[in-house]
Design an enzyme around this catalytic site. Structure first.
Site, PDB file in Angstrom:
ATOM      1  N   HIS A   1     -14.507  27.772-162.194  1.00 55.11           N
ATOM      2  CA  HIS A   1     -14.446  26.446-162.837  1.00 55.11           C
ATOM      3  C   HIS A   1     -13.293  25.626-162.262  1.00 55.11           C
ATOM      4  O   HIS A   1     -12.374  26.175-161.672  1.00 55.11           O
ATOM      5  CB  HIS A   1     -14.111  26.591-164.329  1.00 55.11           C
ATOM      6  CG  HIS A   1     -15.015  27.459-165.110  1.00 55.11           C
ATOM      7  ND1 HIS A   1     -15.994  26.968-165.927  1.00 55.11           N
ATOM      8  CD2 HIS A   1     -15.057  28.811-165.244  1.00 55.11           C
ATOM      9  CE1 HIS A   1     -16.622  27.967-166.530  1.00 55.11           C
ATOM     10  NE2 HIS A   1     -16.074  29.087-166.137  1.00 55.11           N
ATOM     11  N   TYR A   2     -13.323  24.321-162.511  1.00 54.71           N
ATOM     12  CA  TYR A   2     -12.077  23.551-162.402  1.00 54.71           C
ATOM     13  C   TYR A   2     -11.743  22.978-163.757  1.00 54.71           C
ATOM     14  O   TYR A   2     -12.625  22.785-164.599  1.00 54.71           O
ATOM     15  CB  TYR A   2     -12.116  22.499-161.306  1.00 54.71           C
ATOM     16  CG  TYR A   2     -13.137  21.379-161.380  1.00 54.71           C
ATOM     17  CD1 TYR A   2     -13.295  20.588-162.513  1.00 54.71           C
ATOM     18  CD2 TYR A   2     -13.898  21.063-160.256  1.00 54.71           C
ATOM     19  CE1 TYR A   2     -14.193  19.534-162.533  1.00 54.71           C
ATOM     20  CE2 TYR A   2     -14.811  20.020-160.268  1.00 54.71           C
ATOM     21  CZ  TYR A   2     -14.954  19.251-161.413  1.00 54.71           C
ATOM     22  OH  TYR A   2     -15.841  18.225-161.423  1.00 54.71           O
ATOM     23  N   THR A   3     -10.436  22.740-163.976  1.00 55.41           N
ATOM     24  CA  THR A   3     -10.005  22.286-165.305  1.00 55.41           C
ATOM     25  C   THR A   3     -10.223  20.788-165.496  1.00 55.41           C
ATOM     26  O   THR A   3     -10.332  20.329-166.625  1.00 55.41           O
ATOM     27  CB  THR A   3      -8.499  22.558-165.515  1.00 55.41           C
ATOM     28  OG1 THR A   3      -7.780  21.853-164.491  1.00 55.41           O
ATOM     29  CG2 THR A   3      -8.175  24.033-165.467  1.00 55.41           C
TER      30      THR A   3
ATOM     31  N   GLU B   1     -10.449  29.649-164.014  1.00 56.61           N
ATOM     32  CA  GLU B   1     -10.248  28.190-163.982  1.00 56.61           C
ATOM     33  C   GLU B   1      -9.296  27.847-162.840  1.00 56.61           C
ATOM     34  O   GLU B   1      -8.300  28.532-162.612  1.00 56.61           O
ATOM     35  CB  GLU B   1      -9.622  27.706-165.303  1.00 56.61           C
ATOM     36  CG  GLU B   1     -10.584  27.648-166.477  1.00 56.61           C
ATOM     37  CD  GLU B   1     -11.467  26.387-166.496  1.00 56.61           C
ATOM     38  OE1 GLU B   1     -11.318  25.514-165.601  1.00 56.61           O
ATOM     39  OE2 GLU B   1     -12.307  26.296-167.410  1.00 56.61           O
TER      40      GLU B   1
ATOM     41  N   HIS C   1     -19.615  27.306-162.227  1.00 58.94           N
ATOM     42  CA  HIS C   1     -20.084  26.910-163.556  1.00 58.94           C
ATOM     43  C   HIS C   1     -21.378  26.098-163.429  1.00 58.94           C
ATOM     44  O   HIS C   1     -22.299  26.230-164.223  1.00 58.94           O
ATOM     45  CB  HIS C   1     -18.997  26.080-164.255  1.00 58.94           C
ATOM     46  CG  HIS C   1     -19.176  25.990-165.737  1.00 58.94           C
ATOM     47  ND1 HIS C   1     -18.389  25.184-166.528  1.00 58.94           N
ATOM     48  CD2 HIS C   1     -20.063  26.586-166.580  1.00 58.94           C
ATOM     49  CE1 HIS C   1     -18.794  25.309-167.791  1.00 58.94           C
ATOM     50  NE2 HIS C   1     -19.791  26.153-167.846  1.00 58.94           N
TER      51      HIS C   1
ATOM     52  N   ASP D   1     -18.699  21.525-162.036  1.00 60.91           N
ATOM     53  CA  ASP D   1     -17.583  22.282-161.449  1.00 60.91           C
ATOM     54  C   ASP D   1     -18.042  23.633-160.882  1.00 60.91           C
ATOM     55  O   ASP D   1     -19.007  24.199-161.397  1.00 60.91           O
ATOM     56  CB  ASP D   1     -16.439  22.472-162.474  1.00 60.91           C
ATOM     57  CG  ASP D   1     -16.844  23.243-163.719  1.00 60.91           C
ATOM     58  OD1 ASP D   1     -17.960  23.037-164.218  1.00 60.91           O
ATOM     59  OD2 ASP D   1     -16.039  24.065-164.205  1.00 60.91           O
TER      60      ASP D   1
HETATM   61 ZN   LIG Z   1     -16.351  24.852-166.124  1.00 59.72          ZN
END
Ligand SMILES: [Zn+2]
Length: 252
Positions: free
Chosen positions: A26-28, A91, A132, A142
């Site tokens: 993921h990215y935040t 993340e 994700h 993401d």
């Molecule tokens: Zn995500």
């Protein structure tokens, strides 16, 4: 590899099964690592991840690996819907900007190290290293178009679609099978292949949903070399991807 255990998230519960076979990246979409730590560790947000990696490459462990962190939300992969129960969530401290900012080298290097460790520990297969957006293609984008999947493919960490030779025979067999099962249009074939690969192709009657899925697929596998929308190219790549998977299965 140094892990930082200074911050812990209260947002987790018990895994329904003890089998960990997926890793979700993921990215935040937040501005800084401090903001990300705060967000993922605040009880009221009800989200978390096992790991968080900063732009400088620091790796934070926020949730114990044996617990079910809350990162994937409503998701789907190969018929499974409780993705949080069977995965490790990572993340990345990254906020996509209009100037198409890149992920930092330090962050990517730390992610490579962490993935290598987890893959060895849980015997996770390259085709089970996912974004994700792979498990929630109609809700999430993401880790995004700037995530360098090619680096992970070259290192055999994530799945790489390989060119195949001598597949005309198997293609003939499949063509007969498609006919029998009324998978006769290009669109039906694409949907069948993506579903076989693992994507959620339930309720795909609406055209915009198919386009959304293709755009997610494209951002991961970079099918279109330019922005030019090349339908023939994506058809061939997804077919090749599908053949890669069934041929590896047959070899086993
Ligand atoms: Zn995500």
């Amino acid at each position: 590899m140094k892990l930082i255990h200074k911050f812990k998230s209260p947002n987790f519960n018990k895994r329904i099964s003890n089998k960990i076979n997926l890793i979700i990246i993921h990215y935040t979409a937040l501005k800084s690592i401090n903001e990300s730590i705060e967000y993922l560790c605040a009880k009221k947000n009800r989200v978390s991840a096992h790991y968080l990696i900063s732009k400088t490459g620091a790796i934070y462990n926020l949730v114990p690996e044996n617990q079910r962190a809350w990162h994937a939300g409503e998701s789907y992969w190969k018929g499974e819907k409780d993705i949080n129960s069977q995965s490790i969530g990572i993340e990345l401290d990254y906020l996509p900007l209009k100037n198409h900012n890149k992920y930092t080298k330090e962050l990517i290097n730390s992610l490579i190290k962490l993935l290598k460790l987890l893959i060895k520990k849980y015997k996770i297969k390259p085709h089970n290293i996912l974004g994700h957006s792979d498990v929630a293609p109609y809700r999430k984008i993401d880790p995004g178009t700037n995530f360098p999947w090619h680096i992970f493919e070259e290192k055999k960490i994530s799945f790489k679609i390989k060119k195949l030779s001598n597949v005309s025979e198997i293609k003939n067999v499949l063509n007969n099978w498609y006919k029998k099962n009324q998978i006769n249009s290009k669109e039906k074939k694409i949907i069948f292949w993506l579903g076989y690969i693992g994507y959620d192709v339930r309720n795909l009657r609406k055209k915009y949903k198919i386009n959304q899925l293709l755009s997610i697929y494209n951002s991961r596998y970079k099918v279109y070399k330019s922005n030019f929308y090349n339908k023939k190219n994506i058809f061939n790549v997804i077919e090749l991807h599908f053949l890669n998977i069934i041929l590896t299965k047959l070899k086993k």
